[in-house]
Design a protein around this motif. Structure first.
Motif, PDB file in Angstrom:
ATOM      1  N   ASP A 293     -34.679 -23.977  70.165  1.00 50.63           N
ATOM      2  CA  ASP A 293     -34.689 -24.131  68.711  1.00 50.63           C
ATOM      3  C   ASP A 293     -36.083 -24.169  68.106  1.00 50.63           C
ATOM      4  O   ASP A 293     -36.240 -24.030  66.898  1.00 50.63           O
ATOM      5  CB  ASP A 293     -33.947 -25.418  68.313  1.00 50.63           C
ATOM      6  CG  ASP A 293     -32.476 -25.378  68.672  1.00 50.63           C
ATOM      7  OD1 ASP A 293     -31.979 -24.273  68.975  1.00 50.63           O
ATOM      8  OD2 ASP A 293     -31.824 -26.437  68.646  1.00 50.63           O
ATOM      9  N   GLY A 294     -37.092 -24.386  68.932  1.00 50.53           N
ATOM     10  CA  GLY A 294     -38.444 -24.504  68.407  1.00 50.53           C
ATOM     11  C   GLY A 294     -38.816 -25.954  68.155  1.00 50.53           C
ATOM     12  O   GLY A 294     -37.959 -26.821  67.972  1.00 50.53           O
ATOM     13  N   LEU A 295     -40.108 -26.213  68.125  1.00 49.36           N
ATOM     14  CA  LEU A 295     -40.596 -27.585  68.030  1.00 49.36           C
ATOM     15  C   LEU A 295     -40.265 -28.221  66.687  1.00 49.36           C
ATOM     16  O   LEU A 295     -39.898 -29.401  66.630  1.00 49.36           O
ATOM     17  CB  LEU A 295     -42.112 -27.602  68.274  1.00 49.36           C
ATOM     18  CG  LEU A 295     -42.802 -28.960  68.163  1.00 49.36           C
ATOM     19  CD1 LEU A 295     -42.126 -30.004  69.042  1.00 49.36           C
ATOM     20  CD2 LEU A 295     -44.276 -28.829  68.522  1.00 49.36           C
ATOM     21  N   VAL A 296     -40.392 -27.485  65.595  1.00 52.29           N
ATOM     22  CA  VAL A 296     -40.176 -28.101  64.280  1.00 52.29           C
ATOM     23  C   VAL A 296     -38.743 -28.572  64.135  1.00 52.29           C
ATOM     24  O   VAL A 296     -38.481 -29.695  63.680  1.00 52.29           O
ATOM     25  CB  VAL A 296     -40.563 -27.122  63.155  1.00 52.29           C
ATOM     26  CG1 VAL A 296     -40.209 -27.723  61.787  1.00 52.29           C
ATOM     27  CG2 VAL A 296     -42.052 -26.807  63.204  1.00 52.29           C
ATOM     28  N   ARG A 297     -37.784 -27.750  64.516  1.00 48.39           N
ATOM     29  CA  ARG A 297     -36.379 -28.161  64.364  1.00 48.39           C
ATOM     30  C   ARG A 297     -36.023 -29.303  65.313  1.00 48.39           C
ATOM     31  O   ARG A 297     -35.258 -30.206  64.947  1.00 48.39           O
ATOM     32  CB  ARG A 297     -35.456 -26.960  64.582  1.00 48.39           C
ATOM     33  CG  ARG A 297     -35.575 -25.923  63.468  1.00 48.39           C
ATOM     34  CD  ARG A 297     -34.436 -24.925  63.474  1.00 48.39           C
ATOM     35  NE  ARG A 297     -34.547 -23.979  62.371  1.00 48.39           N
ATOM     36  CZ  ARG A 297     -34.117 -24.196  61.132  1.00 48.39           C
ATOM     37  NH1 ARG A 297     -33.531 -25.352  60.842  1.00 48.39           N
ATOM     38  NH2 ARG A 297     -34.258 -23.285  60.198  1.00 48.39           N
ATOM     39  N   ALA A 298     -36.564 -29.291  66.514  1.00 45.65           N
ATOM     40  CA  ALA A 298     -36.309 -30.409  67.426  1.00 45.65           C
ATOM     41  C   ALA A 298     -36.940 -31.687  66.878  1.00 45.65           C
ATOM     42  O   ALA A 298     -36.335 -32.767  66.926  1.00 45.65           O
ATOM     43  CB  ALA A 298     -36.864 -30.093  68.815  1.00 45.65           C
ATOM     44  N   ASN A 299     -38.135 -31.581  66.333  1.00 42.97           N
ATOM     45  CA  ASN A 299     -38.801 -32.734  65.736  1.00 42.97           C
ATOM     46  C   ASN A 299     -38.016 -33.249  64.530  1.00 42.97           C
ATOM     47  O   ASN A 299     -37.905 -34.462  64.312  1.00 42.97           O
ATOM     48  CB  ASN A 299     -40.223 -32.340  65.320  1.00 42.97           C
ATOM     49  CG  ASN A 299     -41.003 -33.486  64.722  1.00 42.97           C
ATOM     50  OD1 ASN A 299     -41.066 -33.624  63.504  1.00 42.97           O
ATOM     51  ND2 ASN A 299     -41.626 -34.296  65.560  1.00 42.97           N
ATOM     52  N   GLU A 300     -37.457 -32.342  63.767  1.00 47.86           N
ATOM     53  CA  GLU A 300     -36.654 -32.738  62.599  1.00 47.86           C
ATOM     54  C   GLU A 300     -35.408 -33.515  63.034  1.00 47.86           C
ATOM     55  O   GLU A 300     -35.042 -34.522  62.418  1.00 47.86           O
ATOM     56  CB  GLU A 300     -36.262 -31.499  61.795  1.00 47.86           C
ATOM     57  CG  GLU A 300     -35.514 -31.810  60.514  1.00 47.86           C
ATOM     58  CD  GLU A 300     -35.232 -30.576  59.681  1.00 47.86           C
ATOM     59  OE1 GLU A 300     -34.738 -30.719  58.551  1.00 47.86           O
ATOM     60  OE2 GLU A 300     -35.501 -29.441  60.158  1.00 47.86           O
ATOM     61  N   GLN A 301     -34.765 -33.046  64.102  1.00 46.46           N
ATOM     62  CA  GLN A 301     -33.594 -33.775  64.610  1.00 46.46           C
ATOM     63  C   GLN A 301     -33.975 -35.170  65.091  1.00 46.46           C
ATOM     64  O   GLN A 301     -33.286 -36.157  64.801  1.00 46.46           O
ATOM     65  CB  GLN A 301     -32.956 -32.994  65.758  1.00 46.46           C
ATOM     66  CG  GLN A 301     -32.269 -31.705  65.364  1.00 46.46           C
ATOM     67  CD  GLN A 301     -31.587 -31.066  66.569  1.00 46.46           C
ATOM     68  OE1 GLN A 301     -30.724 -31.677  67.212  1.00 46.46           O
ATOM     69  NE2 GLN A 301     -31.993 -29.850  66.902  1.00 46.46           N
ATOM     70  N   MET A 302     -35.084 -35.267  65.819  1.00 42.46           N
ATOM     71  CA  MET A 302     -35.509 -36.567  66.323  1.00 42.46           C
ATOM     72  C   MET A 302     -35.920 -37.496  65.182  1.00 42.46           C
ATOM     73  O   MET A 302     -35.656 -38.706  65.225  1.00 42.46           O
ATOM     74  CB  MET A 302     -36.665 -36.390  67.308  1.00 42.46           C
ATOM     75  CG  MET A 302     -37.082 -37.683  68.000  1.00 42.46           C
ATOM     76  SD  MET A 302     -35.809 -38.361  69.121  1.00 42.46           S
ATOM     77  CE  MET A 302     -36.051 -37.297  70.559  1.00 42.46           C
ATOM     78  N   THR A 303     -36.556 -36.937  64.154  1.00 38.07           N
ATOM     79  CA  THR A 303     -36.954 -37.743  63.006  1.00 38.07           C
ATOM     80  C   THR A 303     -35.738 -38.351  62.318  1.00 38.07           C
ATOM     81  O   THR A 303     -35.779 -39.502  61.845  1.00 38.07           O
ATOM     82  CB  THR A 303     -37.774 -36.893  62.017  1.00 38.07           C
ATOM     83  OG1 THR A 303     -38.968 -36.435  62.670  1.00 38.07           O
ATOM     84  CG2 THR A 303     -38.160 -37.691  60.782  1.00 38.07           C
TER      85      THR A 303
END
Length: 689
Positions: free
Chosen positions: A105-115
């Motif tokens: 999914d890419g880093l930004v989308r994974a980071n968004e989910q974790m956020t």
């Protein structure tokens, strides 16, 4: 002793952010004895990081999460998990799954989910009857209620890849902040090298480590910069506060570290100052606040929570991020538990600003957002006591008809507050919302007898008349905006402004300033001079040559501002004789009685926005936009570097217009450029930056 990054900059950061914990050694390997504590005084200190040596952290080298610490926090912060501790493993399983999605999914989308998890926005079926309840990973409201750990030389291993992170800040087992400390002894090594290592190497080769990331920072002991994941390095910014405005020495970095890396600031940025938006190319990107946005938002919130004074002026220079500031403030106000679900109203005074602000809020996917289309809708929403974020224009208050809502937890933020707030429209808005908080945001306040932004929004309690000031010099220093350069072509291309002004003054001396402005717009003599065919061709020829030699080779684009709508057409015709017709376009309004040559340039809102997206695209052949009134406010196009100015302008209108060119874009764009064909340099000197 040899000085290295580990025993200088890295150790300074660790010392700056930690304090000894009673009953424990000051530092692993430290021989200065055990810290005994300060009894009650020690207990009353704010939350602070505790140092833990990397070997003492209960994790394998391939682990991103410190799972024993995370499990303990889940049990402590969630009663439903405390009742059945095995539920913590279900949550950790879900978090591990997000770490695995980063490759697909890419880093930004994974980071968004974790956020979303970190903000407590995710739920699990842990209720008494299996209903979903929110799960808390961290306690952002009470930072001391978390396990706050800082460590160094954190090794992360993924297959054959092994990376070593200089400094990692861990909250409840989650690595939220990563820092890179470079050596201070080599002048060729700067913070940029550390940022490059994070942005271009670590985030690419070890993306899983950055899935929980709030922000990262880099320093070589002279300059401190921070940024979000995948943020271009040139957008990494400094962190300053009232007590630390300078940089260049180790003590300045220490002050920035002690200010920004406090647990309460890190968790505040996580909870309220992090946005995910979709850019024009439909790419997901992460945005976090600049320091002036953080500071000003919290000043606004503190004033509203206190309940007094009921207004404030925010004076931030054009292009320094007022739109995002309003997004951050609106979100934090809406979420604040003491404000009782407030209504936030964003007020603009022009359609182009309405479009820009609405686009910013929509791109950031601000929840409960309503773009108010009509006066009737505005009155209905306020009468119904709607608790949302409303975006509207000041003109929709023109027929408000008395009080629309008397609640005190209505917060109004007025963009470009210098223009219409002192007249009838501003008065009607105040009558409609008599108990609301009013905050005015402007880059160019006016302080005159007839129009006074300080009177309209400045609180007597504010020493200088404003709640927050971020100046032209501040924005240039921080690279939030670019400096403006000016060029004056040969005098023969200019109009004798002094002679015209003198004659015009003699004719109109008895008129009010407003009447004089109205008359000036219809001054036929001026128009004849500007539109002289020989002069017009000379201006266009110079402009095209200048663009092809100085602007086009660097990949930037241009805006041409002309006297009136007829000039738009005339200049376009002259340009088409020299370059491809596809290279330029007119953006202007049209009326039913206009000539067909004018009407062909009329577009609806969607068509105009698609056209401007083409202009922003570096590979599109469209290079010039020709305007007279449109796109002089609320138009952001970082690719725009030069404004060719052939229209008399003054004061804040002039300053707002020329600042269309000051947006940053990569390292190649070093300044905005104004090429002045009509002689406005004196007006620029008089316009307060």
């Amino acid at each position: 002793m040899t000085f290295t990054e580990a025993n200088t900059v890295e150790q300074m950061i660790l010392d700056a952010v930690t304090r000894p914990v009673a009953g424990q050694p000051r530092r692993v390997g430290d021989t200065r004895g055990t810290y005994l504590g300060d009894s009650l005084g020690d207990l009353l200190r704010p939350a602070q990081w505790s140092y833990e040596a990397p070997a003492a952290i209960p994790r394998q080298l391939g682990d991103v999460l410190v799972e024993p610490w995370l499990r303990e926090a889940l049990i402590r912060l969630n009663p439903e998990i405390a009742a059945q501790p095995d539920r913590a493993d279900e949550v950790i399983y879900s978090l591990r799954a997000i770490l695995l999605t980063v490759q697909a999914d890419g880093l930004v989308r994974a980071n968004e989910q974790m956020t979303a998890w970190l903000r407590g926005e995710k739920s699990m079926p842990f209720g008494p009857r299996g209903e979903h309840v929110p799960v808390r990973l961290v306690d952002a409201a009470r930072p001391a209620n978390n396990q706050l750990t800082v460590t160094n030389q954190w090794i992360y291993q993924a297959g054959a890849i092994e990376k070593r992170f200089d400094i990692v800040f861990v909250v409840n087992g989650l690595p939220l902040v990563i820092g890179e400390a470079k050596t201070p002894t080599r002048s060729a090594v700067t913070w940029f090298d550390g940022a490059y290592q994070i942005n271009q190497i670590y985030e690419v080769d070890a993306p899983a480590m950055f899935v929980p990331n709030v922000f990262s920072f880099a320093t070589e002991g002279r300059v401190y910069r921070y940024g979000a994941i995948r943020m271009p390095i040139e957008q990494w910014g400094p962190w300053r506060d009232d007590d630390n405005q300078d940089e260049g020495e180790l003590r300045h970095v220490q002050a920035a570290v002690q200010s920004m890396l406090r647990p309460e600031v890190v968790l505040d940025i996580l909870a309220h100052f992090t946005l995910y938006a979709t850019d024009k190319r439909h790419r997901r990107c992460k945005l976090i606040c600049r320091y002036q946005q953080y500071e000003t938002t919290n000043k606004i919130v503190a004033r509203v929570v206190k309940g007094y004074p009921k207004k404030g002026l925010i004076w931030h220079f054009q292009g320094s991020g007022k739109s995002l500031l309003m997004v951050f403030a609106a979100q934090k106000l809406r979420l604040h538990p003491q404000l009782g679900n407030p209504t936030v109203i964003i007020v603009v005074d022009r359609i182009d600003l309405d479009t820009q602000i609405s686009a910013t809020f929509n791109a950031a996917e601000v929840p409960n957002l309503v773009a108010v289309a009509t006066r009737q809708e505005l009155q209905a929403l306020l009468a119904q006591d709607v608790r949302k974020v409303l975006i509207t224009t000041i003109h929709k208050f023109g027929e408000a008809g008395g009080r629309l809502n008397e609640r005190s937890n209505i917060i109004v933020m007025v963009d470009e507050a210098h223009r219409t707030q002192e007249g009838d429209l501003g008065r009607k808005m105040r009558e409609a919302l008599p108990n609301a908080f009013l905050f005015g945001l402007t880059g160019t306040p006016i302080n005159r007898a007839d129009r006074n932004t300080f009177w309209a929004f400045g609180a007597d309690e504010d020493e200088h008349g404003y709640l927050s000031r971020y100046s032209f010099q501040d924005s240039i220093r921080d690279h939030a905006t670019l400096p403006l350069h000016f060029e004056a072509p040969e005098v023969r291309l200019k109009i004798d402004r002094a002679a015209i002004d003198e004659a015009f003054g003699q004719i109109t001396g008895a008129l009010s300033e407003q009447d004089r402005d109205d008359l000036a717009r219809r001054a036929a003599k001026m128009a004849v001079l500007v539109k002289n065919p020989e002069r017009l061709r000379a201006v266009v020829a110079h402009m095209v040559s200048h663009f092809q030699q100085k602007i086009e080779p660097n990949g930037f684009k241009a805006q041409l501002v002309v006297f009136d709508r007829e000039c738009c057409v005339l200049y376009k015709q002259a340009m088409d004789e020299l370059i491809s017709p596809e290279a330029s376009v007119i953006v202007m309004t049209a009326a039913p009685g206009d000539p067909p040559a004018w009407r062909q340039h009329e577009r609806d809102k969607d068509a105009e926005e698609k056209l401007l997206d083409r202009f922003r695209d570096p590979v599109d052949p469209l290079q010039f936009v020709i305007v007279t009134a449109k796109l002089l406010t609320g138009f952001d196009a970082p690719i725009l570097q030069v404004m060719y100015l052939d229209k008399p302008m003054k004061d804040h209108n002039l300053l707002q217009a020329i600042c269309r060119t000051n947006r940053t874009l990569g390292q190649e764009k070093t300044h905005g450029l104004i090429v002045d064909y009509i002689g406005i340099f004196d007006d620029v000197a008089r316009a307060e930056l």
